[in-house]
Design a protein around this motif. Structure first.
Motif, PDB file in Angstrom:
ATOM      1  N   PHE A   1       0.848  -1.196   0.000  1.00 57.74           N
ATOM      2  CA  PHE A   1       0.000   0.000   0.000  1.00 57.74           C
ATOM      3  C   PHE A   1       0.884   1.246   0.000  1.00 57.74           C
ATOM      4  O   PHE A   1       0.629   2.202  -0.713  1.00 57.74           O
ATOM      5  CB  PHE A   1      -0.891   0.023   1.248  1.00 57.74           C
ATOM      6  N   ARG A   2       1.917   1.216   0.815  1.00 62.57           N
ATOM      7  CA  ARG A   2       2.788   2.385   0.928  1.00 62.57           C
ATOM      8  C   ARG A   2       3.430   2.712  -0.418  1.00 62.57           C
ATOM      9  O   ARG A   2       3.463   3.874  -0.826  1.00 62.57           O
ATOM     10  CB  ARG A   2       3.852   2.150   1.988  1.00 62.57           C
ATOM     11  N   GLN A   3       3.953   1.705  -1.114  1.00 62.96           N
ATOM     12  CA  GLN A   3       4.556   1.941  -2.425  1.00 62.96           C
ATOM     13  C   GLN A   3       3.529   2.523  -3.396  1.00 62.96           C
ATOM     14  O   GLN A   3       3.836   3.449  -4.151  1.00 62.96           O
ATOM     15  CB  GLN A   3       5.115   0.632  -2.989  1.00 62.96           C
ATOM     16  N   GLY A   4       2.323   1.981  -3.378  1.00 62.05           N
ATOM     17  CA  GLY A   4       1.276   2.469  -4.268  1.00 62.05           C
ATOM     18  C   GLY A   4       0.894   3.913  -3.979  1.00 62.05           C
ATOM     19  O   GLY A   4       0.780   4.732  -4.891  1.00 62.05           O
ATOM     20  N   MET A   5       0.708   4.221  -2.708  1.00 64.78           N
ATOM     21  CA  MET A   5       0.327   5.597  -2.342  1.00 64.78           C
ATOM     22  C   MET A   5       1.441   6.575  -2.671  1.00 64.78           C
ATOM     23  O   MET A   5       1.180   7.692  -3.129  1.00 64.78           O
ATOM     24  CB  MET A   5      -0.044   5.667  -0.863  1.00 64.78           C
TER      25      MET A   5
ATOM     26  N   PHE B   1      -7.438   3.079  -2.003  1.00 64.02           N
ATOM     27  CA  PHE B   1      -6.503   3.121  -0.868  1.00 64.02           C
ATOM     28  C   PHE B   1      -7.197   3.663   0.379  1.00 64.02           C
ATOM     29  O   PHE B   1      -7.086   3.097   1.455  1.00 64.02           O
ATOM     30  CB  PHE B   1      -5.275   3.974  -1.192  1.00 64.02           C
ATOM     31  N   LEU B   2      -7.921   4.762   0.217  1.00 62.11           N
ATOM     32  CA  LEU B   2      -8.583   5.394   1.357  1.00 62.11           C
ATOM     33  C   LEU B   2      -9.548   4.437   2.050  1.00 62.11           C
ATOM     34  O   LEU B   2      -9.478   4.241   3.270  1.00 62.11           O
ATOM     35  CB  LEU B   2      -9.343   6.647   0.907  1.00 62.11           C
ATOM     36  N   TRP B   3     -10.443   3.824   1.291  1.00 58.40           N
ATOM     37  CA  TRP B   3     -11.436   2.934   1.890  1.00 58.40           C
ATOM     38  C   TRP B   3     -10.796   1.724   2.556  1.00 58.40           C
ATOM     39  O   TRP B   3     -11.232   1.277   3.615  1.00 58.40           O
ATOM     40  CB  TRP B   3     -12.479   2.504   0.862  1.00 58.40           C
TER      41      TRP B   3
ATOM     42  N   ILE C   1      -6.962  -5.075  -3.670  1.00 62.05           N
ATOM     43  CA  ILE C   1      -7.838  -3.941  -3.997  1.00 62.05           C
ATOM     44  C   ILE C   1      -7.825  -3.578  -5.479  1.00 62.05           C
ATOM     45  O   ILE C   1      -8.408  -2.580  -5.871  1.00 62.05           O
ATOM     46  CB  ILE C   1      -7.501  -2.693  -3.144  1.00 62.05           C
ATOM     47  N   ILE C   2      -7.165  -4.385  -6.309  1.00 63.95           N
ATOM     48  CA  ILE C   2      -7.129  -4.095  -7.745  1.00 63.95           C
ATOM     49  C   ILE C   2      -8.540  -4.205  -8.306  1.00 63.95           C
ATOM     50  O   ILE C   2      -9.224  -5.196  -8.097  1.00 63.95           O
ATOM     51  CB  ILE C   2      -6.204  -5.072  -8.494  1.00 63.95           C
ATOM     52  N   SER C   3      -8.956  -3.183  -9.026  1.00 60.00           N
ATOM     53  CA  SER C   3     -10.269  -3.202  -9.665  1.00 60.00           C
ATOM     54  C   SER C   3     -10.103  -3.498 -11.150  1.00 60.00           C
ATOM     55  O   SER C   3      -9.552  -2.690 -11.888  1.00 60.00           O
ATOM     56  CB  SER C   3     -10.966  -1.858  -9.472  1.00 60.00           C
ATOM     57  N   GLN C   4     -10.569  -4.665 -11.563  1.00 58.31           N
ATOM     58  CA  GLN C   4     -10.452  -5.043 -12.969  1.00 58.31           C
ATOM     59  C   GLN C   4     -11.581  -4.447 -13.808  1.00 58.31           C
ATOM     60  O   GLN C   4     -11.497  -4.430 -15.029  1.00 58.31           O
ATOM     61  CB  GLN C   4     -10.444  -6.557 -13.101  1.00 58.31           C
TER      62      GLN C   4
END
Length: 148
Positions: free
Chosen positions: A22-26, A55-57, A78-81
């Motif tokens: 998550f940290r890398q993504g944010m 990320f927030l949710w 959390i990836i949304s396809q």
């Protein structure tokens, strides 16, 4: 028209790789000023997209902003396809326009579903203006041509 002309290649696009924290993504979203970012598999296939809202949710449901927790959580969950479906490199401009109504960029894949890059809404609209499909009024407002 070949849509490859409008393509921003993978080498020039910020993206995440499955398994990132998550940290890398944010951090990548923040560094590039994006609101959404493509995610690819380790072998280069397009997997979907993650938005800042995702990320927030998920951080809210985790109940923690501790660095350790953000390092342990993975983006894979959390990836949304469905959010930003890709188009094939063989798609036409009309398909891009349809997608651009709903999203800021359109991911592009080849016949093997390998991520090739993105086409931005801006580049699609610029192309339409250049081709005379959309007219500008000189004040920065665009409108569809009546005869197009």
């Amino acid at each position: 028209m070949n849509i490859a002309f409008l393509l921003k290649p993978k080498s020039q696009v910020a993206y995440l790789v499955e398994g990132s924290s998550f940290r890398q993504g944010m951090e990548k979203l923040h560094r590039h000023g994006y609101t959404a970012i493509p995610v690819i598999s380790r072998d280069g296939r397009y997997r979907g997209c993650i938005s800042e809202g995702d990320f927030l949710w998920n951080i809210m449901s985790m109940g923690s902003l501790e660095t350790h927790d953000l390092e342990q959580a993975r983006i894979d969950d959390i990836i949304s396809q469905d959010r930003m479906p890709p188009v094939r490199i063989t798609a036409n401009v009309e398909a891009l326009l349809t997608r651009a109504l709903e999203q800021n960029f359109v991911p592009v894949v080849d016949d093997r579903d390998m991520f090739m890059g993105i086409i931005t809404r801006r580049s699609i609209l610029s192309y339409c203006i250049e081709q005379g499909l959309i007219a500008e009024d000189g004040g920065g407002t665009a409108r569809m041509k009546k005869d197009a």
